[in-house]
Design a protein around this motif. Structure first.
Motif, short mmCIF file in Angstrom:
data_model
loop_
_atom_site.label_atom_id
_atom_site.label_comp_id
_atom_site.label_asym_id
_atom_site.label_seq_id
_atom_site.Cartn_x
_atom_site.Cartn_y
_atom_site.Cartn_z
N LYS A 56 -6.44 -6.35 5.92
CA LYS A 56 -5.64 -7.29 5.14
C LYS A 56 -4.66 -6.50 4.27
O LYS A 56 -5.06 -5.53 3.62
N ARG A 57 -3.42 -6.97 4.26
CA ARG A 57 -2.38 -6.31 3.45
C ARG A 57 -1.63 -7.39 2.67
O ARG A 57 -1.31 -8.45 3.20
N GLU A 112 3.56 -2.81 -1.39
CA GLU A 112 2.19 -3.09 -0.98
C GLU A 112 1.27 -3.02 -2.18
O GLU A 112 1.15 -1.99 -2.82
N CYS A 113 0.62 -4.15 -2.48
CA CYS A 113 -0.23 -4.24 -3.67
C CYS A 113 -1.72 -4.17 -3.34
O CYS A 113 -2.50 -3.70 -4.16
N ILE A 114 -2.09 -4.64 -2.16
CA ILE A 114 -3.50 -4.65 -1.78
C ILE A 114 -3.63 -4.23 -0.32
O ILE A 114 -2.84 -4.65 0.54
N TYR A 115 -4.61 -3.39 -0.06
CA TYR A 115 -4.97 -3.03 1.31
C TYR A 115 -6.49 -3.11 1.39
O TYR A 115 -7.19 -2.52 0.58
N GLU A 116 -7.00 -3.88 2.35
CA GLU A 116 -8.44 -4.10 2.44
C GLU A 116 -8.89 -4.04 3.89
O GLU A 116 -8.21 -4.56 4.78
N ARG A 121 -3.27 -1.86 -6.17
CA ARG A 121 -2.36 -1.19 -7.11
C ARG A 121 -2.32 -1.91 -8.44
O ARG A 121 -2.32 -3.14 -8.51
N ASP A 122 -2.30 -1.12 -9.51
CA ASP A 122 -2.01 -1.67 -10.84
C ASP A 122 -0.50 -1.63 -11.00
O ASP A 122 0.10 -0.57 -11.15
N LEU A 123 0.14 -2.79 -10.94
CA LEU A 123 1.60 -2.84 -10.94
C LEU A 123 2.22 -2.37 -12.26
O LEU A 123 3.40 -2.09 -12.32
N ARG A 124 1.42 -2.32 -13.31
CA ARG A 124 1.98 -1.87 -14.59
C ARG A 124 2.19 -0.37 -14.59
O ARG A 124 3.12 0.13 -15.21
#
Length: 259
Positions: free
Chosen positions: A106-107, A115-119, A146-149
């Motif tokens: 899952k992306r 890209e914020c999440i990869y599972e 990812r922590d976008l901050r």
């Protein structure tokens, strides 16, 4: 630009237009990541061109769902591309007949294509249930988020057998997730604060209080700007995709310098 690259660009643009005519949601087709995903679709379905004959072939393997999502299946691979709360969500399932196992990837990409999440997870299943898209329970699930901050912070969460372990990872050099299809071997090749992804350095935190201290240490404007300049240099040196630099600069309030 080589002729085969030009032909591939034309093919992907034609595929994008064809999907638009079929009713795919515009927000899906306008995400910066769509070209990467359509290129993968083209490989999965062995699309050479968009002739009438090819379209008939694609129609047998491709469904456009009522919400404007894309779903296609070829052999024992099933892919869904849809919008999820304004972001782009991609789910890929591959069935291994030898192991009687489904591997799911899952992306999640935000509207800027970052890209914020990869599972990834794996589950036991019989082939008939996979083909019928019957649900399953993962044996183990690993998520990178990812922590976008602060772009150098990544959270790795492992959920196995009902137990969940979370670790905070910090990248020593600017290796950005949107430049890769994240897999453990990719992250192992990066110079994290340790020899590999599980070799956590002394600076890795053991509790929330320590993590907040680390976050504060890297919240200073100078540290973020230095990180961003290093990120630009990394992209230039290794010929990575630079389309995301302006988005990141805007989010972090840094004046971008092109060279």
């Amino acid at each position: 630009m080589a002729m085969n690259e030009v032909c591939n660009i034309i093919k992907i643009e034609n595929l994008k237009e064809y999907l638009s005519q079929r009713g795919v949601l515009p927000r899906i087709l306008n995400n910066p990541r769509i070209y990467e995903l359509l290129n993968q679709m083209s490989d999965d379905l062995n699309i050479i061109n968009l002739s009438d004959e090819t379209k008939k072939y694609i129609d047998k393997k491709l469904d456009i769902l009522p919400d404007g999502s894309i779903l296609y299946m070829n052999g024992l691979r099933r892919v869904m591309i849809r919008q999820k709360e304004g972001d782009l969500f991609v789910r890929t399932e591959d069935y291994d007949e030898c192991k009687s196992e489904v591997r799911t990837e899952k992306r999640l990409f935000n509207s800027n294509g970052i890209e914020c999440i990869y599972e990834v997870d794996s589950s036991d299943s019989v082939k008939e249930n996979f083909i019928k898209n019957i649900g399953y329970i993962p044996k183990e699930k690993i998520r990178y988020e990812r922590d976008l901050r602060k772009f150098q912070f990544i959270t790795k969460t492992i959920n196995s057998g009902g137990f969940s372990v979370k670790r905070y990872l910090m990248q020593k050099i600017p290796f950005m997730l949107q430049n890769i299809r994240i897999q453990e071997i990719d992250l192992q090749s990066v110079n994290l604060l340790g020899s590999n992804i599980d070799d956590i350095s002394d600076m890795m935190t053991n509790n929330k209080a320590e993590f907040e201290i680390m976050r504060e240490a890297y919240s200073k404007e100078k540290a973020v700007e230095e990180f961003f300049r290093g990120y630009q240099e990394f992209n230039r040196r290794y010929l990575k995709n630079r389309n995301y630099e302006e988005s990141i600069a805007k989010m972090t309030g840094i004046k971008i310098e092109r060279n």
